[in-house]
Structure formats: C-alpha cells, structure tokens
Motif scaffolding. Structure first.
Motif, PDB file in Angstrom:
ATOM      1  N   HIS A  48     -33.871  -5.029 -15.322  1.00 32.91           N
ATOM      2  CA  HIS A  48     -34.986  -4.193 -14.882  1.00 32.91           C
ATOM      3  C   HIS A  48     -36.138  -5.078 -14.415  1.00 32.91           C
ATOM      4  CE1 HIS A  48     -32.773  -1.440 -17.459  1.00 32.91           C
ATOM      5  NE2 HIS A  48     -33.366  -0.458 -16.787  1.00 32.91           N
ATOM      6  N   CYS A  49     -37.064  -4.481 -13.699  1.00 33.95           N
ATOM      7  CA  CYS A  49     -38.300  -5.188 -13.352  1.00 33.95           C
ATOM      8  C   CYS A  49     -39.203  -5.142 -14.583  1.00 33.95           C
ATOM      9  CB  CYS A  49     -38.978  -4.495 -12.176  1.00 33.95           C
ATOM     10  SG  CYS A  49     -40.674  -5.026 -11.952  1.00 33.95           S
ATOM     11  N   ALA A  50     -39.760  -6.305 -14.960  1.00 30.62           N
ATOM     12  CA  ALA A  50     -40.595  -6.365 -16.158  1.00 30.62           C
ATOM     13  C   ALA A  50     -41.970  -5.734 -15.933  1.00 30.62           C
ATOM     14  CB  ALA A  50     -40.757  -7.819 -16.605  1.00 30.62           C
ATOM     15  N   VAL A  51     -42.318  -5.475 -14.675  1.00 28.81           N
ATOM     16  CA  VAL A  51     -43.645  -4.910 -14.386  1.00 28.81           C
ATOM     17  C   VAL A  51     -43.575  -3.383 -14.253  1.00 28.81           C
ATOM     18  CG1 VAL A  51     -45.661  -5.010 -12.856  1.00 28.81           C
ATOM     19  CG2 VAL A  51     -44.293  -7.064 -13.226  1.00 28.81           C
ATOM     20  N   CYS A  52     -42.715  -2.901 -13.311  1.00 33.67           N
ATOM     21  CA  CYS A  52     -42.668  -1.444 -13.098  1.00 33.67           C
ATOM     22  C   CYS A  52     -41.540  -0.776 -13.881  1.00 33.67           C
ATOM     23  CB  CYS A  52     -42.551  -1.122 -11.612  1.00 33.67           C
ATOM     24  SG  CYS A  52     -40.964  -1.606 -10.904  1.00 33.67           S
ATOM     25  N   GLY A  53     -40.630  -1.560 -14.423  1.00 33.67           N
ATOM     26  CA  GLY A  53     -39.570  -1.013 -15.264  1.00 33.67           C
ATOM     27  C   GLY A  53     -38.408  -0.406 -14.489  1.00 33.67           C
ATOM     28  N   PHE A  91     -39.087 -11.654  -8.171  1.00 35.39           N
ATOM     29  CA  PHE A  91     -39.929 -10.808  -7.329  1.00 35.39           C
ATOM     30  C   PHE A  91     -39.291  -9.426  -7.231  1.00 35.39           C
ATOM     31  CE2 PHE A  91     -40.938  -9.049  -3.099  1.00 35.39           C
ATOM     32  CZ  PHE A  91     -42.325  -8.994  -3.199  1.00 35.39           C
ATOM     33  N   CYS A  92     -40.088  -8.400  -7.490  1.00 32.94           N
ATOM     34  CA  CYS A  92     -39.574  -7.031  -7.409  1.00 32.94           C
ATOM     35  C   CYS A  92     -39.988  -6.449  -6.063  1.00 32.94           C
ATOM     36  CB  CYS A  92     -40.127  -6.207  -8.568  1.00 32.94           C
ATOM     37  SG  CYS A  92     -39.749  -4.465  -8.431  1.00 32.94           S
ATOM     38  N   LYS A  93     -39.004  -6.012  -5.299  1.00 33.33           N
ATOM     39  CA  LYS A  93     -39.298  -5.486  -3.958  1.00 33.33           C
ATOM     40  C   LYS A  93     -39.959  -4.116  -4.028  1.00 33.33           C
ATOM     41  CE  LYS A  93     -35.390  -7.799  -1.786  1.00 33.33           C
ATOM     42  NZ  LYS A  93     -34.018  -7.538  -1.357  1.00 33.33           N
ATOM     43  N   ARG A  94     -39.703  -3.414  -5.134  1.00 34.14           N
ATOM     44  CA  ARG A  94     -40.246  -2.052  -5.233  1.00 34.14           C
ATOM     45  C   ARG A  94     -41.756  -2.069  -5.480  1.00 34.14           C
ATOM     46  NH1 ARG A  94     -35.295  -0.029  -8.294  1.00 34.14           N
ATOM     47  NH2 ARG A  94     -33.988   0.697  -6.592  1.00 34.14           N
ATOM     48  N   CYS A  95     -42.183  -2.917  -6.452  1.00 33.76           N
ATOM     49  CA  CYS A  95     -43.627  -2.924  -6.761  1.00 33.76           C
ATOM     50  C   CYS A  95     -44.330  -4.157  -6.193  1.00 33.76           C
ATOM     51  CB  CYS A  95     -43.858  -2.794  -8.262  1.00 33.76           C
ATOM     52  SG  CYS A  95     -43.266  -4.186  -9.233  1.00 33.76           S
ATOM     53  N   SER A  96     -43.565  -5.021  -5.526  1.00 36.51           N
ATOM     54  CA  SER A  96     -44.106  -6.245  -4.924  1.00 36.51           C
ATOM     55  C   SER A  96     -44.830  -7.132  -5.955  1.00 36.51           C
ATOM     56  CB  SER A  96     -45.063  -5.929  -3.772  1.00 36.51           C
ATOM     57  OG  SER A  96     -44.392  -5.188  -2.808  1.00 36.51           O
TER      58      SER A  96
HETATM   59 ZN   LIG Z   1     -41.205  -3.736 -10.099  1.00 39.53          ZN
END
Ligand SMILES: [Zn+2]
Length: 285
Positions: A48-53, A91-96
């Motif tokens: 998972h993305c650690a920022v937006c989940g 790097f998460c493409k969804r939340c940048s």
């Molecule tokens: Zn994210």
C-alpha cells in the motif's frame, strides 16, 4: 546471500528486507574516534501507499531513489558500530507523495536501533547509573533517560487505586536531592516516585490522582521518624494509622545507647587506675 545470512545472525537482525553485500564492513574515523560502519540495503515492494493508504496496483507505487540513514547499533567488538542503511524511497502516482521504506530494526524518524533501546531497558533493571548505561550503549545520557521514561510510561500505567497498607520512603538522587516514593507495604511494589519530598508536592500528587474515598481506604502507613509526614498523613489519609518502621526504631535505640556509652566512658577518662580500667572496658566492649 551467505554474507547477508552471516551478518544478520551476527547483528541479530531479523528484517527479511535488509540485505548485506560482500565487504560491507568498513572501519574508519568519525569525530576522532575509530568506528565500524556496516552498509546494508532495505528494499521491498510495498502493498500500500504509506501516505494515502491506496493499494499498490498496476505499478501505482514505484521505486524512487534511496535515502541513507546512520543507525546506532549495540557495540560489536571494540568500536562504536553504525549501520549505514540505504532505505528505498517510493513514489505514489495516485497522491504524488513519496515515502521511505520502513524496518522493524528502527522506528520512524529515529537513528538509534531498537536493539540498542532494548539493551538500555535491560541495563536499566540493574543497579547502574544512567551515565554508565549511556557509555555502554554508546548513546547520549538524555537518550537513555528518554527510552527508560518511554518504557516506564508504556508498562507502568498509573492507577487511581491505593492498597490498604502503604509505606513512605525517601532516597537520595542527583547530587543530594531527595526523592519521595510510596510502596505497597504488603507486596513491596513501588507505586510511584516523586522527584521531591516537599509536602506541597506530595499533597498535590495524592489530591490529584486519588479520590477522597480511595484515600480513606488506606488503613496503615509505615514511615520513618520524619515528623513532617505525620501532619501530612492526617490530612491526606484521614482513616490511616501511622506505624513507625521498626528498622528506624532499632536504629534510634542503638544510636542513643551508643551516645550514652560514650558519655559515661568519657567521664572515666581522666581518673585513677580503677577508672582507667572502666574506661577501657567501655571503649572495648
Ligand atoms: Zn499515495
């Protein structure tokens, strides 16, 4: 693979995402002291993305460089030991947003390994000064104090219940300052320690933590011969009886007897033969 396995065994590292390559140990000077640096890499594919989940699907989270942190490890051999951990950045493409790989060997935003913290906690159970523990773990005194405090907060949750039989005591710490502690007289468990023994601090502590009803449930309080506590106890614990600790009673009696002996002995000091004999007997026996 053998190197990773061996070094992990040597350093007690269990995180499967950390790898070591050949010739990863380097000995060099750091601020005038010889130190051991062990390089390692931390990488994995995040679920998972650690920022937006959001779930990592169709390469929505990609690898994006590395970030190296220097982590203090417990001493191996003679020199201070550091782990130069090259952490993967993502790097998460969804939340940048970007985030860094995490490991069980060290907490976020911390540069002291959890093993070192565990070592500090273990050492803290022995009768050792904080300075000695800091030297042993190769970290600062304030860090040692912080870890011990954090551990204590986690495991010694303050309760608002009191046992029926309490015991008050005081002890010296940090350059002659006196701390106050109260103990469950039956089990010997330390219930809390206050940094001062001033009655205003003690009163404030008991008034804020324990209800009137709870304080009334205390039946006896054992104290040394500190007259100041008597007044305090009557006010804080209206139903409690005061017991003078027998150790302090015996101590007082033996001290008084000794004083009297010396007083009588000195009376015979400048006498004739018979008096001199008595003087010697009193001195010797
Ligand atoms: Zn994210």
């Amino acid at each position: 693979m053998h190197t990773t396995h061996d070094i992990k065994n040597l350093l007690d590292i269990q995180d499967p995402n950390i790898t070591f390559s050949d010739a990863c140990v380097e000995i060099k000077q750091d601020r005038g002291k010889v130190c051991k640096f062990i390089s390692a890499t931390l990488t994995y594919t995040p679920t998972h993305c650690a920022v937006c989940g959001m779930k990592n699907e169709h390469f929505s989270v990609i690898k994006n460089g590395t970030q190296t942190s220097r982590i203090t490890l417990p001493l191996t051999g003679m020199h201070r030991t550091f782990l130069l951990l090259k952490k993967q950045r993502f790097f998460c493409k969804r939340c940048s947003c970007t985030f860094v790989a995490r490991s069980s060997i060290v907490d976020r935003h911390c540069f002291i390994s959890n093993q070192t913290k565990a070592r500090v906690t273990m050492k803290a159970t022995e009768a050792q000064s904080i300075t000695l523990i800091a030297q042993d773990a190769m970290i600062s005194v304030s860090s040692v104090q912080r870890f011990i405090q954090a551990y204590a907060n986690e495991y010694l949750k303050p309760t608002n219940r009191l046992p029926e039989n309490l015991s008050f005591d005081e002890f010296k710490y940090a350059r002659g300052r006196m701390a106050f502690q109260y103990i469950d007289a039956q089990t010997g468990t330390i219930l809390d320690i206050l940094p001062s023994r001033f009655s205003c601090h003690i009163k404030n502590h008991f008034y804020t933590r324990y209800s009137y009803r709870e304080r009334c449930s205390v039946k006896t309080i054992t104290i040394d011969m500190n007259a100041g506590y008597e007044k305090l106890i009557q006010e804080l614990f209206p139903k409690a009886k005061i017991i003078i600790d027998r150790f302090h009673l015996v101590q007082l009696i033996s001290r008084s007897m000794n004083q009297l002996r010396i007083q009588v002995m000195n009376g015979f000091r400048r006498g004739h033969n018979e008096d001199q004999k008595k003087y010697r007997r009193l001195k010797r026996y």
